[in-house]
Design a protein around this motif. Structure first.
Motif, short mmCIF file in Angstrom:
data_model
loop_
_atom_site.label_atom_id
_atom_site.label_comp_id
_atom_site.label_asym_id
_atom_site.label_seq_id
_atom_site.Cartn_x
_atom_site.Cartn_y
_atom_site.Cartn_z
N ALA A 227 0.86 -1.20 0.00
CA ALA A 227 0.00 0.00 0.00
C ALA A 227 0.89 1.23 0.00
O ALA A 227 1.12 1.84 1.04
CB ALA A 227 -0.93 -0.01 1.21
N PRO A 228 1.42 1.62 -1.16
CA PRO A 228 2.43 2.70 -1.21
C PRO A 228 2.03 4.01 -0.56
O PRO A 228 2.84 4.60 0.16
CB PRO A 228 2.65 2.87 -2.73
CG PRO A 228 2.32 1.55 -3.31
CD PRO A 228 1.19 1.02 -2.48
N SER A 229 0.80 4.46 -0.75
CA SER A 229 0.40 5.74 -0.14
C SER A 229 0.21 5.60 1.36
O SER A 229 0.69 6.41 2.14
CB SER A 229 -0.90 6.25 -0.77
OG SER A 229 -0.65 6.77 -2.05
N GLN A 230 -0.49 4.55 1.76
CA GLN A 230 -0.80 4.38 3.18
C GLN A 230 0.44 4.05 4.00
O GLN A 230 0.54 4.41 5.17
CB GLN A 230 -1.83 3.26 3.35
CG GLN A 230 -2.34 3.08 4.78
CD GLN A 230 -3.33 1.95 4.90
OE1 GLN A 230 -3.52 1.16 3.97
NE2 GLN A 230 -3.97 1.84 6.05
N TYR A 231 1.42 3.37 3.39
CA TYR A 231 2.58 2.88 4.13
C TYR A 231 3.80 3.79 4.03
O TYR A 231 4.87 3.42 4.52
CB TYR A 231 2.95 1.48 3.64
CG TYR A 231 2.01 0.38 4.08
CD1 TYR A 231 2.25 -0.93 3.70
CD2 TYR A 231 0.90 0.64 4.87
CE1 TYR A 231 1.40 -1.97 4.10
CE2 TYR A 231 0.05 -0.36 5.27
CZ TYR A 231 0.29 -1.67 4.89
OH TYR A 231 -0.56 -2.66 5.29
N ASP A 232 3.68 4.95 3.39
CA ASP A 232 4.80 5.89 3.37
C ASP A 232 4.94 6.49 4.77
O ASP A 232 4.19 7.38 5.16
CB ASP A 232 4.56 6.99 2.34
CG ASP A 232 5.76 7.91 2.17
OD1 ASP A 232 5.83 8.59 1.14
OD2 ASP A 232 6.62 7.96 3.07
N TYR A 233 5.91 6.01 5.52
CA TYR A 233 6.01 6.30 6.95
C TYR A 233 6.11 7.79 7.24
O TYR A 233 5.61 8.27 8.26
CB TYR A 233 7.22 5.58 7.54
CG TYR A 233 7.21 5.48 9.05
CD1 TYR A 233 6.58 4.41 9.68
CD2 TYR A 233 7.81 6.44 9.84
CE1 TYR A 233 6.55 4.31 11.06
CE2 TYR A 233 7.79 6.35 11.23
CZ TYR A 233 7.16 5.28 11.82
OH TYR A 233 7.13 5.18 13.19
N SER A 234 6.74 8.55 6.36
CA SER A 234 6.96 9.98 6.61
C SER A 234 5.67 10.78 6.62
O SER A 234 5.60 11.83 7.27
CB SER A 234 7.92 10.57 5.56
OG SER A 234 9.19 10.00 5.69
N VAL A 235 4.67 10.32 5.90
CA VAL A 235 3.42 11.08 5.80
C VAL A 235 2.21 10.28 6.26
O VAL A 235 1.09 10.79 6.24
CB VAL A 235 3.19 11.57 4.35
CG1 VAL A 235 4.28 12.54 3.93
CG2 VAL A 235 3.15 10.39 3.37
N ALA A 236 2.43 9.04 6.69
CA ALA A 236 1.32 8.19 7.11
C ALA A 236 0.74 8.64 8.44
O ALA A 236 1.44 9.23 9.27
CB ALA A 236 1.78 6.73 7.22
N GLY A 237 -0.52 8.34 8.65
CA GLY A 237 -1.14 8.57 9.95
C GLY A 237 -0.75 7.47 10.92
O GLY A 237 -0.03 6.52 10.55
N PRO A 238 -1.21 7.54 12.15
CA PRO A 238 -0.86 6.53 13.16
C PRO A 238 -1.18 5.11 12.72
O PRO A 238 -0.39 4.19 12.94
CB PRO A 238 -1.69 6.95 14.38
CG PRO A 238 -1.93 8.41 14.20
CD PRO A 238 -2.06 8.62 12.72
N ASN A 239 -2.32 4.91 12.06
CA ASN A 239 -2.70 3.56 11.64
C ASN A 239 -1.79 3.06 10.54
O ASN A 239 -1.36 1.90 10.55
CB ASN A 239 -4.16 3.54 11.16
CG ASN A 239 -4.65 2.13 10.91
OD1 ASN A 239 -4.54 1.26 11.77
ND2 ASN A 239 -5.20 1.90 9.73
N GLY A 240 -1.46 3.92 9.57
CA GLY A 240 -0.56 3.53 8.50
C GLY A 240 0.82 3.16 9.02
O GLY A 240 1.44 2.19 8.57
#
Length: 747
Positions: A227-240
């Motif tokens: 999940a490239p968008s959801q898993y981008d740690y720098s911009v992901a929310g707490p759940n991502g």
């Protein structure tokens, strides 16, 4: 013949008769022999069909993604803003990829890759069934199948595509080595951040060559593919963040299981946080923010990353080119030209975000995201990590009016309702103190004060009590319906909510105030006007909706907010002959300052944020050589300069309001200040001073001079022959250090 022999003879005769009887009905077709025959017949039919399919389907040439077109982004008038879409990929041979990094991808996606036949029949069958049932994208494919889908086929979810994928995968597995297939998979996969292939991904996430990736970093890149968008740690929310860390651990644990990684080494690995995203060349300045905001809205509308990355889209934004220039110029002339970060270190912490919205259709006509997308990637216009402070106060009044709320002594809450305005006055509920007593700005006591004057001067003690009078759950419900994010950090149902301690963005606040401007009908700001590809248009969500609060409640809040501009902390934005409603805000420790305001035709929210190293929130005090930065200072001045240019003498000069509440209404002679008392102790660490039991020092009787003219309902400034309240000041005192207005209230 004995009886036993007789009975046996009868039974034997009956069995012969039953055996010879003619079968009728469904039993004629479903004997066990027939069922077995049906099964083998169906199996032979399927095998035959598959053999025919296998002979008919050849391995095709590479798909269209290898020849992807650029995406074209346009301003609302059709002129081109930017072109993007060149595939950011640099294929590398498998030999350049460290062996342990290769294994991370196998461990993540297909542990038996090296021994399987290239397909998973059960996974494919499951995918076909889910496709037929409309359940969308499903996992279960092998690495070979994913490579075939990426390189030879498309991302469409159809039964025919899945069957072709199965056949081509079998042939590719026979024709190519496992190393070639793995290299193809790693080089064609999309990793987010516009990075195709592991080389581009290594640079995008860790700014290094693929050959220098560690096993921990390789495991992250393998994990992010899910999940490239959801898993981008720098911009992901707490759940991502939680999900990608769990996926990362799963990859490493599988490597240990397959003996590709030593358990002791695995135990010592730490999650390798990627570097912040760096925008593509050519998307500098505000363009990068605008393009990324449009992309994010498209993704939310259901366009996949693969579809967008494949190119060919014409994406038209609601951004008005002239208004965008006006907003950028206003920030520059009113703030950034005055900053001296080299000689005044505090100046380098100043960040500005702004959003301007048409309240009739929700169109974002201008957006300011920061110093530039190549200098400061975080979009200040959409970030939700800073407090909106006193710009939240109008929402408390909106909740009061919508719910016909009353004070603790049963008086209806209206613009002329009187509260105790002393600093640190204890908030009460049902006869007891709730353990919350917020200070006013500069610890100023106002004594008995009307709601209107309290809004004009942003008096914390009044709105803390009002929030409890209304009911904190009702306040949050109204705020959420108006457009605030209920999941934003700090949005707890507690008395401190009244100080605006939750997170919010300029985009959020522009939407909330646009809903008020739109007479209570929901407005959801959107940067997208249209998105088309190949004659087909993406389906975009509605930006205007049903009434979320009554017109009377919304218009009454608007009327009160004209008083903030006419006689209160928002005086810097007054425009002759133009009705303006708005509210200032200054957060705890001066980490943010706001002005959100509107005319009948345009809503604009300006937020100023103190951001230190690593994104840490720091104070704005001292910026520009002055003292405290209030919402009535730089943010209001940016707002005024922009709106003057954007409206350019055009538009509606008066609000069409359905209300009997005029701006700046003095308190009635018969009212008594409302003080409220409590049910449960609640304190908040973000408040600038602890609760106190301080008693009011002002007289308990309100001003006795009534207005000599009736309240205005047009939103125009009140006439000068009214006698103002004697308690609160209505004009700012200037801070001589740089000429910034230091205004009363938390605004």
């Amino acid at each position: 013949m004995g009886r036993a022999e007789e009975r046996r003879a009868r039974q034997k005769s009956a069995r012969r008769a039953k055996k010879g009887a003619k079968k009728t009905g469904i039993r004629r077709f479903f004997t066990w022999k027939m069922v077995l025959g049906y099964f083998f017949s169906l199996a032979l039919l399927l095998i035959g069909g598959f053999l025919v399919l296998y002979m008919m389907v050849d391995v095709p040439k590479a798909n269209a993604l290898a020849k992807a077109e650029a995406n074209v982004y346009k301003y609302s008038d059709g002129t081109i803003m930017a072109k993007t879409g060149k595939i950011n990929r640099e294929s590398v041979p498998l030999a350049k990829i460290p062996k342990e990094v290769q294994h991370t991808f196998v461990a993540a996606e297909n542990k038996d890759f090296y021994t399987d036949p290239g397909v998973s029949f059960t996974g494919t069958a499951r995918g076909i069934i889910n496709t037929l049932l409309g359940r969308g994208k499903q996992g279960g494919s092998t690495i070979t199948q994913q490579y075939v889908k990426n390189y030879y086929l498309s991302q469409e979810q159809t039964v025919s595509r899945k069957l072709r994928e199965l056949v081509i995968s079998l042939k590719v597995d026979q024709q190519q080595s496992k190393d070639d297939i793995l290299a193809g998979y790693i080089n064609t996969s999309y990793y987010g951040r516009n990075a195709y292939g592991i080389q581009a991904a290594a640079r995008a996430y860790y700014n290094k060559d693929v050959g220098k990736l560690t096993v921990a970093q390789g495991a992250y890149l393998a994990a992010v593919l899910q999940a490239p968008s959801q898993y981008d740690y720098s911009v992901a929310g707490p759940n991502g963040k939680r999900l990608v860390e769990r996926r990362w651990n799963y990859v490493l644990d599988n490597m240990v299981e397959k003996h590709w990684l030593d358990a002791g080494e695995r135990a010592g690995l730490k999650f390798p946080k990627p570097k912040p995203p760096r925008p593509a060349t050519g998307l500098d300045g505000q363009t990068g923010y605008l393009v990324e905001a449009a992309k994010q809205e498209l993704l939310k509308a259901g366009v996949s990353e693969d579809e967008l990355a494949a190119g060919g889209w014409t994406i038209t934004l609601n951004i008005d080119k002239n208004k965008q220039k006006d907003l950028e110029k206003a920030v520059r002339t009113q703030l950034t030209d005055q900053l001296k970060p080299k000689t005044r270190p505090v100046d380098k912490h100043a960040q500005v975000g702004a959003v301007s919205v048409n309240p009739e259709n929700g169109a974002i006509v201008a957006m300011y995201g920061g110093a530039g997308a190549t200098q400061h990637w975080t979009n200040n216009a959409t970030r939700e990590d800073f407090q909106p402070a006193s710009t939240f106060k109008p929402l408390i009044l909106a909740a009061a009016l919508e719910n016909d709320s009353t004070t603790q002594d049963g008086q209806p809450i209206r613009a002329n309702t009187v509260y105790d305005g002393d600093s640190k006055h204890p908030v009460k509920d049902d006869g007891g103190e709730v353990g919350f007593a917020p200070p006013n700005e500069d610890n100023k006591d106002y004594g008995p004060i009307s709601v209107q004057t309290a809004m004009n001067n942003s008096v914390n003690s009044v709105f803390a009590q009002m929030a409890v009078d209304v009911g904190l759950d009702k306040v949050k419900k109204t705020a959420t319906e108006l457009g605030m994010n209920p999941k934003a950090g700090g949005f707890d149902v507690a008395p401190a909510m009244s100080l605006g301690v939750m997170g919010a963005s300029p985009k959020d606040m522009a939407g909330v105030y646009a809903t008020l401007d739109n007479h209570g009908r929901k407005v959801t700001p959107s940067i997208l006007k249209s998105a088309e590809k190949g004659g087909e248009s993406a389906e975009l969500p509605d930006t205007t909706g049903d009434e979320v609060i009554s017109r009377t409640a919304a218009d009454s809040v608007t009327s009160v907010l004209t008083g903030v501009v006419d006689e209160g902390t928002g005086s810097a934005v007054r425009r002759k002959g133009q009705a303006v409603a708005g509210k200032t805000g200054t957060s705890d420790e001066n980490k943010s300052a706001w002005f959100t305001g509107y005319t009948p035709d345009l809503v604009t929210s300006v937020g100023m944020f103190g951001e230190g190293k690593g994104g840490k929130q720091v104070t704005l005090t001292g910026t520009g050589g002055g003292g405290r930065v209030n919402g009535g200072g730089y943010p209001a001045e940016i707002w005024a300069a922009y709106m003057e240019a954007a409206l350019d003498g055009k538009g509606t000069s008066k609000f069409d309001l359905d209300t009997d509440m005029g701006a700046a209404v003095p308190p009635p002679t018969s009212a008594s200040p409302s003080s409220a008392p409590p049910t449960s102790a609640s304190t908040d660490p973000t408040t600038s001073a602890p609760p106190t039991s301080k008693s009011p020092t002002a007289s308990s009787s309100p001003p006795t001079t009534p207005p000599t003219t009736p309240p205005t309902t047009s939103g125009e400034p009140p006439t000068d022959n009214t006698t103002p309240p004697t308690t609160p000041p209505t004009s700012p005192s200037l801070d001589t250090r740089g000429g910034r207005a230091r205004l009363g209230g938390n605004g």
